[in-house]
Design a protein around this motif. Sequence first.
Motif, PDB file in Angstrom:
ATOM      1  N   SER A  82     -55.912  61.533   7.314  1.00  0.00           N
ATOM      2  CA  SER A  82     -55.071  61.590   5.897  1.00  0.00           C
ATOM      3  C   SER A  82     -53.721  61.587   6.546  1.00  0.00           C
ATOM      4  CB  SER A  82     -55.216  62.910   5.142  1.00  0.00           C
ATOM      5  OG  SER A  82     -55.298  64.015   5.679  1.00  0.00           O
ATOM      6  N   GLN A  83     -52.911  61.273   5.785  1.00  0.00           N
ATOM      7  CA  GLN A  83     -51.102  61.273   5.998  1.00  0.00           C
ATOM      8  C   GLN A  83     -50.551  62.437   5.823  1.00  0.00           C
ATOM      9  OE1 GLN A  83     -52.722  59.220   3.566  1.00  0.00           O
ATOM     10  NE2 GLN A  83     -52.980  57.248   4.709  1.00  0.00           N
ATOM     11  N   THR A  84     -49.658  62.975   6.579  1.00  0.00           N
ATOM     12  CA  THR A  84     -49.024  64.217   6.566  1.00  0.00           C
ATOM     13  C   THR A  84     -47.613  64.026   6.841  1.00  0.00           C
ATOM     14  OG1 THR A  84     -49.484  64.923   8.756  1.00  0.00           O
ATOM     15  CG2 THR A  84     -50.976  65.720   6.938  1.00  0.00           C
ATOM     16  N   ILE A  85     -46.811  64.766   6.211  1.00  0.00           N
ATOM     17  CA  ILE A  85     -45.317  64.605   6.580  1.00  0.00           C
ATOM     18  C   ILE A  85     -44.861  66.067   6.705  1.00  0.00           C
ATOM     19  CG2 ILE A  85     -44.835  64.668   4.124  1.00  0.00           C
ATOM     20  CD1 ILE A  85     -42.292  62.925   4.423  1.00  0.00           C
ATOM     21  N   HIS A  86     -43.929  66.194   7.773  1.00  0.00           N
ATOM     22  CA  HIS A  86     -43.444  67.374   8.402  1.00  0.00           C
ATOM     23  C   HIS A  86     -41.921  67.221   8.103  1.00  0.00           C
ATOM     24  CE1 HIS A  86     -47.511  68.507   9.469  1.00  0.00           C
ATOM     25  NE2 HIS A  86     -47.726  67.448  10.115  1.00  0.00           N
ATOM     26  N   GLN A  87     -41.325  68.461   7.730  1.00  0.00           N
ATOM     27  CA  GLN A  87     -39.876  68.547   7.646  1.00  0.00           C
ATOM     28  C   GLN A  87     -39.525  69.783   8.192  1.00  0.00           C
ATOM     29  OE1 GLN A  87     -38.978  67.077   3.399  1.00  0.00           O
ATOM     30  NE2 GLN A  87     -36.956  67.546   4.380  1.00  0.00           N
ATOM     31  N   TRP A  88     -38.431  70.076   9.160  1.00  0.00           N
ATOM     32  CA  TRP A  88     -37.930  71.259   9.526  1.00  0.00           C
ATOM     33  C   TRP A  88     -36.456  70.963   9.954  1.00  0.00           C
ATOM     34  CZ3 TRP A  88     -40.944  67.843  12.300  1.00  0.00           C
ATOM     35  CH2 TRP A  88     -40.442  67.495  13.615  1.00  0.00           C
ATOM     36  N   PRO A  89     -35.761  72.348   9.756  1.00  0.00           N
ATOM     37  CA  PRO A  89     -36.378  73.592   9.530  1.00  0.00           C
ATOM     38  C   PRO A  89     -36.353  73.827   8.107  1.00  0.00           C
ATOM     39  CG  PRO A  89     -33.983  73.761   9.761  1.00  0.00           C
ATOM     40  CD  PRO A  89     -34.306  72.261  10.175  1.00  0.00           C
ATOM     41  N   ALA A  90     -37.450  74.653   7.278  1.00  0.00           N
ATOM     42  CA  ALA A  90     -37.442  75.064   6.113  1.00  0.00           C
ATOM     43  C   ALA A  90     -36.035  75.457   5.434  1.00  0.00           C
ATOM     44  CB  ALA A  90     -38.490  75.939   5.955  1.00  0.00           C
ATOM     45  N   THR A  91     -35.371  76.441   6.038  1.00  0.00           N
ATOM     46  CA  THR A  91     -34.270  76.726   5.658  1.00  0.00           C
ATOM     47  C   THR A  91     -33.100  76.688   6.756  1.00  0.00           C
ATOM     48  OG1 THR A  91     -34.553  79.111   6.065  1.00  0.00           O
ATOM     49  CG2 THR A  91     -35.320  78.271   4.012  1.00  0.00           C
ATOM     50  N   PRO A 101     -46.482  55.086  -4.437  1.00  0.00           N
ATOM     51  CA  PRO A 101     -46.038  56.279  -4.620  1.00  0.00           C
ATOM     52  C   PRO A 101     -45.140  56.932  -3.455  1.00  0.00           C
ATOM     53  CG  PRO A 101     -47.954  56.352  -5.550  1.00  0.00           C
ATOM     54  CD  PRO A 101     -47.783  54.905  -4.836  1.00  0.00           C
ATOM     55  N   GLN A 102     -44.234  57.610  -3.642  1.00  0.00           N
ATOM     56  CA  GLN A 102     -43.682  58.289  -2.570  1.00  0.00           C
ATOM     57  C   GLN A 102     -44.214  59.639  -2.134  1.00  0.00           C
ATOM     58  OE1 GLN A 102     -39.275  58.165  -2.819  1.00  0.00           O
ATOM     59  NE2 GLN A 102     -39.094  55.824  -3.225  1.00  0.00           N
ATOM     60  N   HIS A 103     -44.542  60.274  -1.239  1.00  0.00           N
ATOM     61  CA  HIS A 103     -44.808  61.447  -0.848  1.00  0.00           C
ATOM     62  C   HIS A 103     -44.214  62.321  -0.104  1.00  0.00           C
ATOM     63  CE1 HIS A 103     -48.855  59.979  -2.295  1.00  0.00           C
ATOM     64  NE2 HIS A 103     -48.577  58.845  -1.583  1.00  0.00           N
ATOM     65  N   PHE A 104     -43.817  63.424  -0.687  1.00  0.00           N
ATOM     66  CA  PHE A 104     -42.607  64.163  -0.144  1.00  0.00           C
ATOM     67  C   PHE A 104     -43.181  65.311   0.907  1.00  0.00           C
ATOM     68  CE2 PHE A 104     -39.115  62.723  -2.807  1.00  0.00           C
ATOM     69  CZ  PHE A 104     -39.840  61.968  -3.668  1.00  0.00           C
ATOM     70  N   GLY A 105     -42.099  65.627   1.791  1.00  0.00           N
ATOM     71  CA  GLY A 105     -42.128  66.905   2.501  1.00  0.00           C
ATOM     72  C   GLY A 105     -41.881  68.270   1.653  1.00  0.00           C
ATOM     73  N   ASP A 106     -41.859  69.278   2.436  1.00  0.00           N
ATOM     74  CA  ASP A 106     -41.587  70.464   1.637  1.00  0.00           C
ATOM     75  C   ASP A 106     -39.897  71.109   1.609  1.00  0.00           C
ATOM     76  OD1 ASP A 106     -44.705  72.304   2.014  1.00  0.00           O
ATOM     77  OD2 ASP A 106     -43.853  71.270   0.388  1.00  0.00           O
ATOM     78  N   GLY A 115     -50.461  59.787  10.670  1.00  0.00           N
ATOM     79  CA  GLY A 115     -51.650  59.330   9.973  1.00  0.00           C
ATOM     80  C   GLY A 115     -51.216  57.861   9.243  1.00  0.00           C
ATOM     81  N   THR A 116     -50.077  57.319   9.520  1.00  0.00           N
ATOM     82  CA  THR A 116     -49.783  55.999   8.817  1.00  0.00           C
ATOM     83  C   THR A 116     -48.890  55.426   9.904  1.00  0.00           C
ATOM     84  OG1 THR A 116     -49.058  54.701   6.824  1.00  0.00           O
ATOM     85  CG2 THR A 116     -47.786  56.736   7.321  1.00  0.00           C
ATOM     86  N   SER A 117     -48.729  54.056   9.760  1.00  0.00           N
ATOM     87  CA  SER A 117     -47.925  53.251  10.783  1.00  0.00           C
ATOM     88  C   SER A 117     -46.952  52.350   9.536  1.00  0.00           C
ATOM     89  CB  SER A 117     -48.707  52.014  11.380  1.00  0.00           C
ATOM     90  OG  SER A 117     -49.716  52.876  12.386  1.00  0.00           O
ATOM     91  N   ASN A 118     -45.556  52.130  10.314  1.00  0.00           N
ATOM     92  CA  ASN A 118     -44.735  51.576   9.549  1.00  0.00           C
ATOM     93  C   ASN A 118     -44.544  51.924   8.308  1.00  0.00           C
ATOM     94  OD1 ASN A 118     -42.583  49.501   9.665  1.00  0.00           O
ATOM     95  ND2 ASN A 118     -43.698  48.022   8.674  1.00  0.00           N
ATOM     96  N   PRO A 119     -44.149  53.111   8.003  1.00  0.00           N
ATOM     97  CA  PRO A 119     -43.984  53.560   6.493  1.00  0.00           C
ATOM     98  C   PRO A 119     -42.684  53.286   6.081  1.00  0.00           C
ATOM     99  CG  PRO A 119     -43.899  55.389   7.978  1.00  0.00           C
ATOM    100  CD  PRO A 119     -44.149  54.364   8.793  1.00  0.00           C
ATOM    101  N   ASN A 120     -42.330  53.297   4.713  1.00  0.00           N
ATOM    102  CA  ASN A 120     -41.003  53.345   4.472  1.00  0.00           C
ATOM    103  C   ASN A 120     -40.653  54.588   4.420  1.00  0.00           C
ATOM    104  OD1 ASN A 120     -41.142  50.590   3.869  1.00  0.00           O
ATOM    105  ND2 ASN A 120     -40.610  50.702   1.749  1.00  0.00           N
TER     106      ASN A 120
END
Lengths: 112, 111
Positions: A1-10, A100-105, A27-32
């Motif tokens: 499955s696809q996951t998205i990571h952002q850092w730092p949180a704050t 759909p767009q899938h967001f990080g936290d 988990g994906t290739s060539n995403p927008n």
Amino acid sequence: SQTIHQWPATLVQPVGSPLSLECTVEGTSNPNLYWYRQAAGRGLQLLFYSVGIGQISSEVPQNLSASRPQDRQFILSSKKLLLSDSGFYLCAWSVNRDQPQHFGDGTRLSIL
Amino acid sequence: GESVGLHLPTLSVQEGDNSIINCAYSNSASDYFIWYKQESGKGPQFIIDIRSNMDKRQGQRVTVLLNKTVKHLSLQIAATQPGDSAVYFCAESTAGNQFYFGTGTSLTVIP
């Protein structure tokens, strides 16, 4: 499955300092890829989007820039932060622009 | 730019009741709509989407209704649970162009 990571949180930064926020997708290739800013009580504002490595489109003039050095890596930068750059920054990915767009936290950025 | 807004900024419902969250849009050419759920301190989470060739779509405990005549979109949550408490907002796009997001409705579920 696809996951998205952002850092730092704050992040707390002084005015005039540089910025680098990173986002990676797995988990994906060539995403927008997309960078948004979310202000309290307002809708998401699209800042940048990318359809491929090195391809960046800017939606609003601003103090920020974006880069995509690798297929699944998206970076939001600034050379000198302004007080008005404070906010909640969100990275998102999609298969293409009509899916759909899938967001990080997100990253909560405070400028002092 | 597009105008995407929500009728009510806050909504409180009793646990077990059904919730209805509304969204209005202004561009009659909009052809793709998404509902997102955002919990405090987190990013928006995709709930359900609908394209303009449909007027209803159902998911698990959620239903989206699209009325193109009056440019109105709604999200219905059945048997609302405390875990449903969050901000819900709609997004719309036209012909694969950028999405425009509403400001959100804060849903509070009362146990």
